[in-house]
Design a protein around this motif. Structure first.
Motif, PDB file in Angstrom:
ATOM      1  N   PHE A   1      11.960   2.772 -41.194  1.00 10.08           N
ATOM      2  CA  PHE A   1      12.404   3.219 -43.147  1.00 10.08           C
ATOM      3  C   PHE A   1      13.377   2.331 -43.603  1.00 10.08           C
ATOM      4  O   PHE A   1      13.147   1.659 -44.639  1.00 10.08           O
ATOM      5  CB  PHE A   1      12.925   4.345 -43.211  1.00 10.08           C
ATOM      6  N   ASP A   2      14.500   2.163 -42.958  1.00 12.35           N
ATOM      7  CA  ASP A   2      14.643   1.148 -43.379  1.00 12.35           C
ATOM      8  C   ASP A   2      14.763  -0.431 -43.415  1.00 12.35           C
ATOM      9  O   ASP A   2      15.637  -1.179 -44.578  1.00 12.35           O
ATOM     10  CB  ASP A   2      16.759   0.835 -42.299  1.00 12.35           C
ATOM     11  N   LYS A   3      14.175  -0.754 -42.482  1.00  8.49           N
ATOM     12  CA  LYS A   3      13.587  -1.968 -43.270  1.00  8.49           C
ATOM     13  C   LYS A   3      12.016  -1.965 -44.119  1.00  8.49           C
ATOM     14  O   LYS A   3      11.947  -3.288 -44.628  1.00  8.49           O
ATOM     15  CB  LYS A   3      12.177  -2.262 -41.242  1.00  8.49           C
ATOM     16  N   LEU A   4      11.837  -1.167 -44.664  1.00  8.56           N
ATOM     17  CA  LEU A   4      10.633  -1.146 -45.287  1.00  8.56           C
ATOM     18  C   LEU A   4      11.197  -1.302 -46.983  1.00  8.56           C
ATOM     19  O   LEU A   4      11.298  -1.768 -47.592  1.00  8.56           O
ATOM     20  CB  LEU A   4      10.271   0.106 -45.198  1.00  8.56           C
TER      21      LEU A   4
ATOM     22  N   LEU B   1      12.142  -5.180 -47.220  1.00  4.44           N
ATOM     23  CA  LEU B   1      11.037  -5.431 -47.793  1.00  4.44           C
ATOM     24  C   LEU B   1      10.544  -4.937 -49.175  1.00  4.44           C
ATOM     25  O   LEU B   1       9.200  -5.456 -49.956  1.00  4.44           O
ATOM     26  CB  LEU B   1      10.151  -5.578 -46.866  1.00  4.44           C
ATOM     27  N   ASN B   2      11.456  -4.746 -49.449  1.00  4.10           N
ATOM     28  CA  ASN B   2      11.357  -3.792 -50.964  1.00  4.10           C
ATOM     29  C   ASN B   2       9.721  -2.604 -51.172  1.00  4.10           C
ATOM     30  O   ASN B   2       8.935  -2.313 -51.756  1.00  4.10           O
ATOM     31  CB  ASN B   2      11.442  -4.964 -51.871  1.00  4.10           C
ATOM     32  N   VAL B   3       9.155  -2.873 -50.189  1.00  5.26           N
ATOM     33  CA  VAL B   3       7.911  -1.521 -49.516  1.00  5.26           C
ATOM     34  C   VAL B   3       8.803   0.488 -50.057  1.00  5.26           C
ATOM     35  O   VAL B   3       9.434   0.517 -49.613  1.00  5.26           O
ATOM     36  CB  VAL B   3       7.407  -1.379 -48.334  1.00  5.26           C
ATOM     37  N   ASN B   4       8.307   0.785 -51.020  1.00  2.00           N
ATOM     38  CA  ASN B   4       9.310   1.780 -51.519  1.00  2.00           C
ATOM     39  C   ASN B   4       8.078   3.377 -51.352  1.00  2.00           C
ATOM     40  O   ASN B   4       7.045   3.495 -51.748  1.00  2.00           O
ATOM     41  CB  ASN B   4       8.596   1.719 -53.366  1.00  2.00           C
TER      42      ASN B   4
ATOM     43  N   TYR C   1       2.134   2.506 -43.996  1.00  2.23           N
ATOM     44  CA  TYR C   1       2.348   2.470 -42.622  1.00  2.23           C
ATOM     45  C   TYR C   1       3.873   1.499 -42.479  1.00  2.23           C
ATOM     46  O   TYR C   1       4.257   1.269 -42.906  1.00  2.23           O
ATOM     47  CB  TYR C   1       1.532   0.882 -42.892  1.00  2.23           C
ATOM     48  N   VAL C   2       3.594   3.247 -41.501  1.00  2.00           N
ATOM     49  CA  VAL C   2       5.480   3.296 -41.311  1.00  2.00           C
ATOM     50  C   VAL C   2       5.694   2.733 -40.132  1.00  2.00           C
ATOM     51  O   VAL C   2       7.188   3.548 -39.589  1.00  2.00           O
ATOM     52  CB  VAL C   2       5.991   4.164 -42.014  1.00  2.00           C
ATOM     53  N   ASN C   3       5.240   2.069 -39.201  1.00  2.00           N
ATOM     54  CA  ASN C   3       5.156   2.099 -38.133  1.00  2.00           C
ATOM     55  C   ASN C   3       5.435   3.318 -37.075  1.00  2.00           C
ATOM     56  O   ASN C   3       4.397   4.580 -37.141  1.00  2.00           O
ATOM     57  CB  ASN C   3       6.636   0.468 -37.594  1.00  2.00           C
TER      58      ASN C   3
END
Length: 566
Positions: A147-150, A153-156, A138-140
């Motif tokens: 995407f920078d926030k992901l 948070l190390n969510v690839n 889920y990418v808001n």
């Protein structure tokens, strides 16, 4: 000479009020009912019928010319017999859940065979799926910062199917960001927090209120350019050279819109990293808005599959161009336009605007036939085709007539949605401040004010300006008309050759948002991530663009000097 320097606002004030009084609201209502009676996607038979109808209305009104102007352009459509689907499947391939591809009918006669299935135009056909138990993120709103926030948070998202909320930015930017970050597909949905603010219960959504129901899906284009993608910079006429489809910069990953009822089914199953803040949480009750990429443990044998069947084809699309020849300056054009095509029935977007354009055409025609009056300048009425796909009809016509328009066009008034709530909103060039406010002072109020201007003033702070010496009107008009052209870059913005205005343009990262001095913001984007050699090259580009802007500003200042000064 007297006509040339005369101020028609002052000399024909009675005529202005006569025009307002001639507007018939029943005609507006009937026009809208006819325009929105059936779906009229660009390039379909109903779209062609409406083009002919509008052309005939212009002729009946007594226009000097009214023509159908055809262009053969690349459009995108879903497969009518093989709809796009988002499914959840178990390890044995059994379908646990399948998304809907059309809205739930609200009345017995709601369904129409020409109403297209939900799709996002210009995204490719594709069939992608996740691993069992993981691969959904889920990418808001799918913005750059999301995407920078992901990443932080190390969510690839690489290799994953991402799911994003509609809103904040243009959907094409969402697809592009997902594609550049390595996602293999993207699902879009409208979240209740954005489209159902009073709740998702039946009594709180359409048809009982104006909020979106759970099966509502937003169709729309993802094309990042304008005009026919096969003929960039040139009109799509019969003799035009066309690029190969595979050479056009279109999205490379499949994309599909779904309703928030279907989105809830998917989002409830996502586990992994929690939402980083409340800004990432929407309005679906019982949904944590986890980021993924893992599914929750009890769904570890589920895979998510996105399968689309969109087709690219060349279709004919018509513009309708009608003219009323000006009496004093027939070589100066005032253009009034709106697009005609819609993803569905288009009652608000665009037919509310076309309904008033047809009534305006009738009033001008009646005025000419009954009094012999003619406008100072030539009026050009434009019904554009294939706008929803990326401003295609209007762009092709401008590309075909660019030399005339650069020399002769005074202003363009676009109407599109003519019903936008209790407060008037007129986005425009700042140069049009005075004529816009002057017109609002003439139009009767629709609520409790004497005029639209009075009602507008109740919500906004405005200041009056001092209507110039009539003798210098022509020169001042030319200054206003030509000043914008000073800021046109012949070669376009750095990296965006088809976007030519150096001061006002759409943002590179959100086609819905304006950017001021867009070339600067484009060149500065992520400059800190470049290596030393790349940064030096980018800084040199910035210096050159600043030089261009400086020269343009000096030209603009010179252009606004007294007329006799060179």
């Amino acid at each position: 000479m007297e006509k040339l320097v005369a101020d028609k606002w002052e000399s024909e004030e009675h005529l202005n009020h006569k025009i307002i009084d001639m507007i018939n609201t029943d005609n507006l209502r009937n026009n809208l009912m006819e325009l929105a009676k059936l779906p009229h996607l660009a390039g379909t038979e109903r779209d062609h019928q409406l083009a002919h109808m509008i052309r005939d209305r212009f002729l009946e009104a007594g226009f000097d010319t009214a023509d159908l102007v055809p262009y053969d352009v690349l459009l995108s459509r879903p497969n009518r017999t093989n709809p796009n689907l988002v499914t959840l499947e178990d390890v044995e391939g059994q379908i646990i859940f399948s998304s809907t591809y059309q809205e739930k009918p609200l009345h017995e006669d709601d369904s129409d065979p020409e109403f297209i299935h939900a799709f996002n135009a210009f995204t490719p056909a594709g069939d992608v799926r996740t691993e069992a138990g993981r691969g959904v993120v889920y990418v808001n709103y799918a913005r750059v910062e999301d995407f920078d926030k992901l990443e932080e948070l190390n969510v690839n998202v690489s290799g994953c199917i991402v799911i994003a909320r509609y809103g904040k930015i243009f959907r094409g930017n969402k697809v592009l960001q997902a594609q550049e970050r390595g996602a293999q597909g993207i699902i879009l949905f409208s979240d209740p927090r954005d489209v159902a603010l009073e709740g998702v219960e039946a009594q709180n959504v359409y048809p009982n209120t104006w909020w979106l129901p759970g099966s509502g899906m937003q169709r729309g284009t993802t094309y990042m350019g304008t005009g026919d993608s096969l003929t960039p910079g040139w009109p799509s006429t019969a003799q035009a050279y066309r690029l190969k489809v595979e050479d056009v910069q279109l999205p490379k990953i499949p994309c599909q819109p779904i309703g928030y009822d279907d989105a809830r089914v998917i989002l409830k199953k996502i586990g992994g990293t929690p939402a980083p803040s409340d800004d990432w949480k929407g309005g679906l009750t019982g949904v944590a808005y986890n980021l993924g990429p893992e599914l929750q443990d009890r769904y570890s044998n589920y895979t998510l599959r996105l399968k689309t069947h969109n087709v690219l084809q060349i279709h004919r699309s018509y513009n309708v161009i009608g003219t009323i020849k000006g009496e004093v300056e027939p070589d100066r054009y005032v253009l009034l336009g709106n697009h005609r095509d819609a993803w569905g029935y288009g009652a608000s977007d665009p037919s509310s605007g076309t309904a008033q354009m047809l009534e305006t055409a009738r009033v001008f025609g009646q005025l000419i036939s009954s009094t012999g009056w003619r406008p100072r300048r030539t009026l050009v009425f434009c019904s554009w085709g294939a706008e929803e796909y990326g401003l295609i009809g209007s762009t092709e016509w401008v590309e075909e007539n660019v030399n005339k328009l650069q020399e002769r066009a005074v202003m363009y008034l676009n109407t599109d949605n003519c019903a936008s709530g209790p407060a008037i909103l007129i986005p425009s060039s700042p140069l049009l401040w005075e004529p816009v406010t002057r017109i609002m002072k003439m139009v009767p109020g629709v609520r409790d004010g004497a005029t639209l201007y009075d009602e507008w003033m109740a919500n906004n702070v405005a200041q009056n300006r001092t209507s110039p010496n009539p003798v210098s009107i022509r020169a001042i008009n030319d200054q206003m008309m030509k000043l914008e052209q000073v800021f046109i870059l012949p070669a376009g913005l750095p990296g965006r050759p088809t976007v030519r205005h150096a001061v006002f343009a759409q943002s590179q990262f959100d086609n819905y948002a304006p950017a001021r001095f867009p070339g600067i913001s484009d060149l500065l984007y992520r400059i800190e991530e470049l290596d030393a050699a790349e940064r030096l090259e980018k800084e040199d580009e910035i210096r050159k663009h600043i030089s261009d802007l400086t020269i343009m500003m000096e030209r603009a200042a010179s252009f606004l000097q007294d007329f006799h000064l060179i």
